[in-house]
Enzyme design. Structure first.
Site, PDB file in Angstrom:
ATOM      1  N   LYS A 132       6.327  15.926   5.475  1.00  0.00           N
ATOM      2  CA  LYS A 132       5.600  16.704   6.482  1.00  0.00           C
ATOM      3  C   LYS A 132       4.450  17.439   5.813  1.00  0.00           C
ATOM      4  O   LYS A 132       4.649  18.367   5.025  1.00  0.00           O
ATOM      5  CB  LYS A 132       6.508  17.728   7.164  1.00  0.00           C
ATOM      6  CG  LYS A 132       5.832  18.264   8.431  1.00  0.00           C
ATOM      7  CD  LYS A 132       6.232  19.654   8.815  1.00  0.00           C
ATOM      8  CE  LYS A 132       5.453  20.755   8.159  1.00  0.00           C
ATOM      9  NZ  LYS A 132       4.058  20.918   8.597  1.00  0.00           N
TER      10      LYS A 132
ATOM     11  N   GLU B 212       8.536  24.811  -5.391  1.00  0.00           N
ATOM     12  CA  GLU B 212       7.337  25.240  -6.131  1.00  0.00           C
ATOM     13  C   GLU B 212       6.642  26.250  -5.234  1.00  0.00           C
ATOM     14  O   GLU B 212       6.009  25.878  -4.244  1.00  0.00           O
ATOM     15  CB  GLU B 212       6.418  24.047  -6.397  1.00  0.00           C
ATOM     16  CG  GLU B 212       7.024  22.963  -7.273  1.00  0.00           C
ATOM     17  CD  GLU B 212       7.109  23.336  -8.744  1.00  0.00           C
ATOM     18  OE1 GLU B 212       6.725  24.465  -9.119  1.00  0.00           O
ATOM     19  OE2 GLU B 212       7.570  22.495  -9.518  1.00  0.00           O
TER      20      GLU B 212
ATOM     21  N   CYS C 200      -2.129  27.008  -6.916  1.00  0.00           N
ATOM     22  CA  CYS C 200      -0.905  27.782  -7.187  1.00  0.00           C
ATOM     23  C   CYS C 200      -0.931  28.360  -8.597  1.00  0.00           C
ATOM     24  O   CYS C 200      -0.724  29.549  -8.781  1.00  0.00           O
ATOM     25  CB  CYS C 200       0.316  26.916  -6.961  1.00  0.00           C
ATOM     26  SG  CYS C 200       0.235  25.343  -7.824  1.00  0.00           S
TER      27      CYS C 200
ATOM     28  N   GLU D 288      -0.954  37.834  -4.538  1.00  0.00           N
ATOM     29  CA  GLU D 288      -1.641  36.552  -4.800  1.00  0.00           C
ATOM     30  C   GLU D 288      -2.855  36.460  -3.871  1.00  0.00           C
ATOM     31  O   GLU D 288      -2.714  36.482  -2.650  1.00  0.00           O
ATOM     32  CB  GLU D 288      -0.676  35.400  -4.519  1.00  0.00           C
ATOM     33  CG  GLU D 288      -1.269  34.047  -4.799  1.00  0.00           C
ATOM     34  CD  GLU D 288      -0.329  32.900  -4.429  1.00  0.00           C
ATOM     35  OE1 GLU D 288       0.352  32.982  -3.402  1.00  0.00           O
ATOM     36  OE2 GLU D 288      -0.322  31.908  -5.179  1.00  0.00           O
TER      37      GLU D 288
HETATM   38  P1  NAD Z   1       3.423  27.805   3.696  1.00  0.00           P
HETATM   39  O1  NAD Z   1       4.728  28.191   3.100  1.00  0.00           O
HETATM   40  O2  NAD Z   1       2.894  28.613   4.803  1.00  0.00           O
HETATM   41  O3  NAD Z   1       3.493  26.323   4.262  1.00  0.00           O
HETATM   42  C1  NAD Z   1       3.895  25.231   3.449  1.00  0.00           C
HETATM   43  C2  NAD Z   1       4.552  24.176   4.327  1.00  0.00           C
HETATM   44  O4  NAD Z   1       5.793  24.658   4.838  1.00  0.00           O
HETATM   45  C3  NAD Z   1       3.731  23.757   5.537  1.00  0.00           C
HETATM   46  O5  NAD Z   1       3.805  22.349   5.655  1.00  0.00           O
HETATM   47  C4  NAD Z   1       4.446  24.451   6.697  1.00  0.00           C
HETATM   48  O6  NAD Z   1       4.317  23.790   7.923  1.00  0.00           O
HETATM   49  C5  NAD Z   1       5.880  24.380   6.224  1.00  0.00           C
HETATM   50  N1  NAD Z   1       6.765  25.367   6.845  1.00  0.00           N
HETATM   51  C6  NAD Z   1       6.459  26.541   7.396  1.00  0.00           C
HETATM   52  N2  NAD Z   1       7.580  27.194   7.815  1.00  0.00           N
HETATM   53  C7  NAD Z   1       8.609  26.405   7.489  1.00  0.00           C
HETATM   54  C8  NAD Z   1      10.030  26.523   7.598  1.00  0.00           C
HETATM   55  N3  NAD Z   1      10.596  27.595   8.146  1.00  0.00           N
HETATM   56  N4  NAD Z   1      10.799  25.541   7.106  1.00  0.00           N
HETATM   57  C9  NAD Z   1      10.247  24.464   6.512  1.00  0.00           C
HETATM   58  N5  NAD Z   1       8.912  24.267   6.379  1.00  0.00           N
HETATM   59  C10 NAD Z   1       8.112  25.232   6.855  1.00  0.00           C
HETATM   60  O7  NAD Z   1       2.412  27.730   2.456  1.00  0.00           O
HETATM   61  P2  NAD Z   1       0.833  27.404   2.508  1.00  0.00           P
HETATM   62  O8  NAD Z   1       0.136  28.590   3.079  1.00  0.00           O
HETATM   63  O9  NAD Z   1       0.599  26.053   3.073  1.00  0.00           O
HETATM   64  O10 NAD Z   1       0.512  27.289   0.953  1.00  0.00           O
HETATM   65  C11 NAD Z   1       0.070  28.360   0.175  1.00  0.00           C
HETATM   66  C12 NAD Z   1       1.171  28.846  -0.741  1.00  0.00           C
HETATM   67  O11 NAD Z   1       1.716  27.750  -1.466  1.00  0.00           O
HETATM   68  C13 NAD Z   1       0.705  29.808  -1.783  1.00  0.00           C
HETATM   69  O12 NAD Z   1       1.605  30.880  -1.884  1.00  0.00           O
HETATM   70  C14 NAD Z   1       0.716  29.005  -3.063  1.00  0.00           C
HETATM   71  O13 NAD Z   1       0.855  29.745  -4.239  1.00  0.00           O
HETATM   72  C15 NAD Z   1       1.834  28.087  -2.839  1.00  0.00           C
HETATM   73  N6  NAD Z   1       1.660  26.883  -3.636  1.00  0.00           N
HETATM   74  C16 NAD Z   1       2.504  26.682  -4.671  1.00  0.00           C
HETATM   75  C17 NAD Z   1       2.345  25.571  -5.478  1.00  0.00           C
HETATM   76  C18 NAD Z   1       3.267  25.322  -6.637  1.00  0.00           C
HETATM   77  O14 NAD Z   1       3.277  24.237  -7.165  1.00  0.00           O
HETATM   78  N7  NAD Z   1       4.032  26.285  -7.047  1.00  0.00           N
HETATM   79  C19 NAD Z   1       1.340  24.652  -5.205  1.00  0.00           C
HETATM   80  C20 NAD Z   1       0.505  24.898  -4.125  1.00  0.00           C
HETATM   81  C21 NAD Z   1       0.689  26.011  -3.339  1.00  0.00           C
END
Ligand code: NAD
Length: 466
Positions: free
Chosen positions: A168, A241, A275, A373
């Site tokens: 997804k 992650e 990230c 962040e």
């Molecule tokens: P997010 O958590 O809002 O969304 C990520 C994904 O999770 C989306 O596809 C979203 O639809 C889905 N999602 C949302 N609620 C959910 C739930 N309850 N259950 C399952 N899935 C759900 O994150 P974002 O805003 O897309 O990304 C930014 C964040 O991601 C930042 O904090 C960044 O640091 C982190 N990030 C981490 C890494 C890493 O490798 N550690 C890499 C990239 C981004």
């Protein structure tokens, strides 16, 4: 007949989710908006396809995955352009074309990597081997910042080990991910990878689905916590992650001019929406002004704008929510007396989601721009005089994805060992490699990706004893 990758994945106007170009606001296309029932059907198909995929064996999967990497290469430019329009990142610099190159490189490495059985006891009486099998169905949930590369990070090892995957994508960047999966599916057997685009409800259902065996999640710490709660129900194994707030420490032995380029890109790769980017920079008092000046000079020379313009290497924030976070943190820093060295106001001349490189000096721990962040083109630079204080500052937050130390290599390695972070780079920040394990500590998540450790994380161990 659909004639572009975008046409192939687009939904109709009545049912689809509108996707806009963050640089211009233009409508790019409409992503299919799956329901929870659609997700259930996708998991059932992936479940049915899994035994045959695993039964093909490693060498046949290697051959198929290498062909999938070739297919990505063949469509790389079209995918890069779609990614640039949807995500906002420029074609050039460490951005869209670079991301496509990483996709096929990662897929090739995973495709040819072996997870060999390990003899754990062989003493004449007992012969025990640790072997690995597929987990089953993997649910992959991704973010919007590096949507294709992170998608491949999740898919490649899972497929290599004989799992099938339901992925997804983020609701902000579904089109490019579905297009990538479409390209891979020119080669892969049916239902081995299924892309399902939809909202948070679809992600939540995937994470809690009783027939999903493993969740690979990259995204925010807040969502990661919800996924951990779901796993109490389905006992899915997890690789998480999550967010970070990486600190860099510049030692007095560093040469400000020599490190400035790498510091700049360590912080501002993908316009800071990364990230493991440098998000707090602690610089020794003796070279503080030189480091700030060197970074400001590079900021002034680095073009930002529409990603399809070949000159640009910095782009917009991907979405309004992230833009608002960056704007709020900079305004709060100003209100707390910080000095804005460059930027500091939205770049409205470029478009509504552009924010310039904003270096924030004379700021301290406790101010929100340091403690939270930012995930955008701003970097707080904090002065220190005692290395123990800098180490304590770096370690004081509840996240630990990456970190870096800059200066004499031996001194830097000694400091690195004291940092609470999954990876500490010396004289660079954020570089990843398909053979080097990557993962966070503390609130940045758990589980390792990449290399042999990454294969283990999408496998179940089995002991053969006798
Ligand atoms: P997010 O958590 O809002 O969304 C990520 C994904 O999770 C989306 O596809 C979203 O639809 C889905 N999602 C949302 N609620 C959910 C739930 N309850 N259950 C399952 N899935 C759900 O994150 P974002 O805003 O897309 O990304 C930014 C964040 O991601 C930042 O904090 C960044 O640091 C982190 N990030 C981490 C890494 C890493 O490798 N550690 C890499 C990239 C981004």
């Amino acid at each position: 007949m659909p004639d572009t990758l975008l046409d192939r994945v687009s939904a109709d106007a009545a049912t689809g989710r509108d996707i806009h170009d963050p640089a211009t606001g233009e409508l790019i296309g409409r992503a299919p908006e799956a329901t929870v029932d659609d997700l259930d059907a996708a998991v059932a198909r992936a479940r049915d396809a899994q035994p045959a995929w695993e039964a093909r064996g490693h060498s046949e999967r290697t051959e198929i995955l290498l062909r999938a990497a070739d297919a990505i290469d063949a469509h790389a430019e079209e995918l890069a352009r779609l990614l640039s329009r949807e995500q906002g990142k420029p074609l050039n610099g460490p951005n869209a074309r670079f991301e496509l190159g990483a996709c096929s490189a990662w897929l090739r490495t995973s495709a040819t990597l072996a997870l060999e059985p390990e003899v754990v006891v062989d003493d004449g009486d007992t012969h025990a081997e640790l072997t690995y099998k597929a987990v089953g169905v993997v649910g992959a949930i991704g973010p919007w910042n590096w949507p294709l590369m992170i998608g491949i990070w999740q898919l490649a090892p899972a497929l290599r080990m004989g799992n099938t995957v339901v992925l997804k994508p983020s609701e902000y960047t579904p089109l490019s991910v579905l297009a990538l999966i479409g390209v891979m599916n020119e080669v892969l057997p049916k239902d081995v990878v299924i892309g399902v685009s939809g909202g948070r409800d679809v992600g939540a259902r995937l994470a809690s689905h009783p027939d999903v065996d493993k969740i690979m999640f990259t995204g925010s710490t807040a969502t990661g916590r919800k996924i951990i709660e779901s796993s109490a129900g389905n006992l899915a194994r997890l690789t998480l992650e999550l967010g970070g707030n990486d600190a860099g420490i510049v030692l007095p032995s560093a040469d400000p001019q020599a490190i400035a380029q790498d510091l700049f890109w360590g912080a501002f790769i993908n316009t800071g929406q990364t990230c493991a980017a440098l998000k707090r920079l602690y610089v020794h008092d003796s070279i503080y002004d030189q480091v700030v000046d060197a970074l400001a000079e590079i900021a002034g020379q680095t073009p930002m704008g529409n990603g399809l313009d070949e000159n640009n290497v910095l782009g917009p924030l991907q979405n309004k929510q992230q833009f608002d976070i960056v704007n709020r943190l900079v305004e709060d820093a100003k209100a707390n007396g910080a000095r804005i060295v460059t930027g500091g106001q939205p770049a409205t001349d470029l478009g509504p989601l552009f924010y310039p490189i904003t270096l924030v000096a004379d700021v301290a721990d406790g101010v929100a721009i340091v403690d939270e962040e930012q995930f955008g083109p701003t970097l707080p630079i904090i002065r220190y005089s005692d290395i123990d204080e800098a180490v304590a500052s770096a370690n004081r937050l509840d996240v630990g994805l990456g970190g870096s130390v800059w200066g004499d290599r031996d001194e830097a390695r000694a400091v690195a060992a004291r940092l609470q972070a999954g990876t500490v780079w010396i004289n660079s920040h954020g570089g990843v490699h398909p053979m080097i394990p990557f993962g966070g500590v503390k609130g940045s998540g758990y589980g390792l990706e990449f290399g042999v450790e990454g294969l283990k994380s999408v496998a179940v161990p089995q002991i053969i004893n006798g």
